[in-house]
Motif scaffolding. Sequence first.
Motif, short mmCIF file in Angstrom:
data_model
loop_
_atom_site.label_atom_id
_atom_site.label_comp_id
_atom_site.label_asym_id
_atom_site.label_seq_id
_atom_site.Cartn_x
_atom_site.Cartn_y
_atom_site.Cartn_z
N THR A 83 -12.07 -23.07 -5.63
CA THR A 83 -10.89 -22.32 -5.23
C THR A 83 -10.57 -21.23 -6.24
OG1 THR A 83 -10.03 -24.29 -4.20
CG2 THR A 83 -8.48 -22.52 -4.62
N LEU A 84 -10.61 -21.61 -7.51
CA LEU A 84 -10.30 -20.64 -8.56
C LEU A 84 -11.31 -19.49 -8.52
CD1 LEU A 84 -8.59 -19.82 -10.94
CD2 LEU A 84 -10.00 -21.25 -12.40
N ALA A 85 -12.57 -19.82 -8.29
CA ALA A 85 -13.61 -18.78 -8.22
C ALA A 85 -13.29 -17.80 -7.09
CB ALA A 85 -14.98 -19.41 -8.01
N ILE A 86 -12.90 -18.34 -5.95
CA ILE A 86 -12.61 -17.48 -4.80
C ILE A 86 -11.41 -16.58 -5.08
CG2 ILE A 86 -11.77 -17.52 -2.43
CD1 ILE A 86 -13.48 -20.11 -2.12
N LEU A 87 -10.35 -17.21 -5.58
CA LEU A 87 -9.15 -16.42 -5.87
C LEU A 87 -9.45 -15.35 -6.91
CD1 LEU A 87 -6.44 -19.24 -5.89
CD2 LEU A 87 -6.97 -17.63 -4.06
N THR A 88 -10.27 -15.71 -7.89
CA THR A 88 -10.61 -14.74 -8.93
C THR A 88 -11.42 -13.58 -8.35
OG1 THR A 88 -10.68 -16.53 -10.53
CG2 THR A 88 -11.69 -14.47 -11.21
N PHE A 89 -12.33 -13.90 -7.44
CA PHE A 89 -13.12 -12.84 -6.82
C PHE A 89 -12.21 -11.86 -6.08
CE2 PHE A 89 -15.15 -10.96 -3.12
CZ PHE A 89 -16.20 -10.29 -3.73
N MET A 90 -11.31 -12.43 -5.30
CA MET A 90 -10.45 -11.55 -4.50
C MET A 90 -9.61 -10.66 -5.41
SD MET A 90 -9.60 -13.70 -1.11
CE MET A 90 -8.23 -14.62 -1.66
N ARG A 91 -9.14 -11.25 -6.51
CA ARG A 91 -8.29 -10.50 -7.41
C ARG A 91 -9.10 -9.41 -8.14
NH1 ARG A 91 -6.12 -13.89 -11.97
NH2 ARG A 91 -8.08 -13.08 -12.76
N LEU B 79 -14.39 -8.91 3.13
CA LEU B 79 -14.34 -9.41 4.50
C LEU B 79 -15.41 -10.47 4.74
CD1 LEU B 79 -13.61 -6.37 6.84
CD2 LEU B 79 -12.27 -8.46 6.51
N LEU B 80 -16.63 -10.15 4.31
CA LEU B 80 -17.72 -11.12 4.45
C LEU B 80 -17.37 -12.40 3.70
CD1 LEU B 80 -21.01 -9.05 3.98
CD2 LEU B 80 -20.16 -10.20 6.04
N PHE B 81 -16.90 -12.18 2.49
CA PHE B 81 -16.52 -13.29 1.64
C PHE B 81 -15.48 -14.15 2.34
CE2 PHE B 81 -14.61 -15.12 -2.20
CZ PHE B 81 -15.76 -15.44 -2.90
N PHE B 82 -14.52 -13.47 2.95
CA PHE B 82 -13.46 -14.21 3.64
C PHE B 82 -14.03 -15.01 4.80
CE2 PHE B 82 -10.23 -14.68 6.90
CZ PHE B 82 -9.24 -15.31 6.17
N LEU B 83 -14.91 -14.39 5.56
CA LEU B 83 -15.46 -15.10 6.72
C LEU B 83 -16.23 -16.34 6.27
CD1 LEU B 83 -16.57 -12.19 9.05
CD2 LEU B 83 -14.59 -13.71 9.24
N ILE B 84 -16.97 -16.21 5.16
CA ILE B 84 -17.77 -17.35 4.71
C ILE B 84 -16.88 -18.46 4.16
CG2 ILE B 84 -19.53 -18.09 3.05
CD1 ILE B 84 -20.61 -15.18 3.17
N PHE B 85 -15.91 -18.08 3.35
CA PHE B 85 -15.13 -19.11 2.63
C PHE B 85 -13.75 -19.34 3.22
CE2 PHE B 85 -18.09 -17.64 -0.68
CZ PHE B 85 -18.69 -18.84 -0.97
N GLN B 86 -13.57 -18.88 4.47
CA GLN B 86 -12.25 -18.93 5.08
C GLN B 86 -11.48 -20.21 4.80
OE1 GLN B 86 -12.60 -18.41 9.21
NE2 GLN B 86 -10.51 -17.76 9.51
N ARG B 87 -12.17 -21.34 5.09
CA ARG B 87 -11.45 -22.62 4.97
C ARG B 87 -11.05 -22.89 3.54
NH1 ARG B 87 -14.38 -27.33 7.35
NH2 ARG B 87 -13.35 -28.36 5.60
#
Lengths: 372, 283
Positions: free
Chosen positions: B203-211, B262-270
């Motif tokens: 989760t932290l990795a994902i949030l960090t990527f988006m930021r 967007l791609l990232f979001f589609l892959i890790f949506q959940r």
Amino acid sequence: MSFLEISSATKSYGRHKVLEDVNLTIERGEFVVFVGPSGCGKSTLLRMITGLETITSGTISIEGAVMNDVDPAKRGTAMVFQSYALYPHMTVFENISFGLRMARKPKEYIASQVAQGAGILQLEKLLERRPGQLSGGQKQRVAIGRAIVRDPRVFLFDEPLSNLDAELRVQMRAELMDLHRRLGTTMIYVTHDQVEAMTLADKMVVMNGGRVQQAGRPLTLYDDPDNRFVAGFVGSPKMNFLPARVVGSDMGRILLEGIGGSARLSLPFAGELAVGTSVEIGLRPEHVSLRPLLPTESSEALVGEGKVAYVEDLGAESHVHLTLTDGTAVCLRAARGEASPGTTVRFFASPERALLFDAGGLRLRNRSARTK
Amino acid sequence: MTVIRLARRPDVWTVLKWVVAIAVAVIAIFPLWWMVNVVFSLPGEPVSINPRLWPTSVAAGIDKIAMIFAETEYFRAYVVSLIYSILTIFGVLAVSSLAAFEFSLFDFPGKKITIAIVMLSLMVPTAVTIIPTYLLTSELGWLNTMQGLVVPGIASAFGLFMLMQFMRAIPRDMIEAARLDGAGHFEIYWHIALPLSRNAMVTLAILTFMRTWGNYMWPLIVGTRPEMYTVGQVVGLFNAPLSHQTVDVVMTANLLAAVPPLLFFLIFQRKIVEGIAMSGTKG
Ligand SMILES: Nc1ncnc2c1ncn2[C@@H]1O[C@H](COP(=O)(O)OP(=O)(O)OP(=O)(O)O)[C@@H](O)[C@H]1O
Ligand SMILES: [Mg+2]
């Protein structure tokens, strides 16, 4: 020199003393059980032996070597936790072998140790599972397996069975006894459970308020307690305590009065007890009877009177609870149907079975008849 | 069961909920969709028909994308942004998890006050710290370097806080069992604490990527040379009022910037939804 020696060990957290002057010796291969009320320091003592807690003062030594500053992993002790503390992300195999892997043991050695341990504990079929997929009893076995593969000098168990249901407890208790017989390793075991303590222990250590009250064979503690606490703690239903007053002593006997209100008793006692001293008489429920004693059993029985408060029928026997005139409660074992609630009954006890305690709770031993 | 459900008429609230949900979705998606429409249309068309609902020329769109890659340093900016994001993610994970491990599972003198200071920094807005951080970075000679871009973002109070909450839940018995099993301090971290916090780490990795991908201000300040431009900055150049670009080219640049998240979001949506729910705050 004993296998494990604890001498004048104390433990304090800041100014709060948790253990005081603990002295204890444990022989190789002994099964030692620590019992005592909650908060008396059993876990703390166990954790000091294994090195999870520092020793404030005093020493703990194993096989002659002082352990105070030895790393927990190098003491040759292995601990089984009440919560099992299995690693949830590892398989049973990985859980059991974790310690060996940390010690960088060769693969073949690890495999053979785990296979052997799994064999002893019947875990062969579960090695690929994760803890989440195991029952309570199986988790317990894995926790023991993790301890076994390290070939410890001492096993430490902190209430290992308290999360299991009654039936499984009995079964695991038998398994533990069997394990101890087969491995012959020293085991130290903490429990709240009387029956567990009595059945498992070679040596039972009763603790209270951070002190060891008495250590010895379970039956010795049962028959010959050092103080009122041990007398009351060991055995269920508990020992009865009846207040009394010394009114005379003569030719190796003393005369007590005011027992439970009015009863009198003369009992053999070779020692000094000043007239007027307050004492307590300890009587186990099985040594109090509702029928008069035969002359062969006792010459001069304690005879008292009490009202039956309630009766617990357990099938094979009944526990009859009496209230004496001064309010003292007395419990006795009787046959079914021997007493009914609300009636007033007479009870009898043999003076030979009575234990005496002074006002401070210390046992007053009959010096002439001392067992030790 | 299905039969019953089919037979049941949806009540007013259900209908209303759906209407609101769909309205919000349309509002959120329409700008993106409009961007796609503008990109995939012939040059000149965009301004004349407004708003349109469907792309008119796929070929024109592809031409524009090819043109952007050929005539600007867009590809290079992609690489910079990607490296920037990945290094930041690994840095944040490493630093936060190590710190969280110590803070949540062990006692040491000065622990309380240290945590308090870190938590305080969580409350201070970035705008306040950006100048001192810039001065420090420049002092180190890190302007226009990758480390200048990455290192200041690695100390994440938010990441520390989140992992601490997670690691606090690891039972003390388990740590002690590992210690008795002979695991050293680092081994306990590596073999016990890290694997047990895997979900929080993802989760932290994902949030960090988006930021990091969306971070505009810091790269703008620290990476002033064109070879250090991130995607955000390049898009910024296109968007600038004096860029002399037509709307459709600007849109193409924007679209390209939006594709990775967007791609990232589609892959890790959940995971993202879980993560936001878990942390109780947006990255
Ligand atoms: N870290 C600590 N700081 C302060 N006091 C502590 C600490 N750990 C334990 N104690 C105190 O030490 C005493 C003994 O605790 P311990 O856990 O050894 O009891 P126990 O006999 O094992 O009890 P139980 O049967 O409930 O497990 C308790 O009064 C407890 O409050
Ligand atoms: Mg305990």
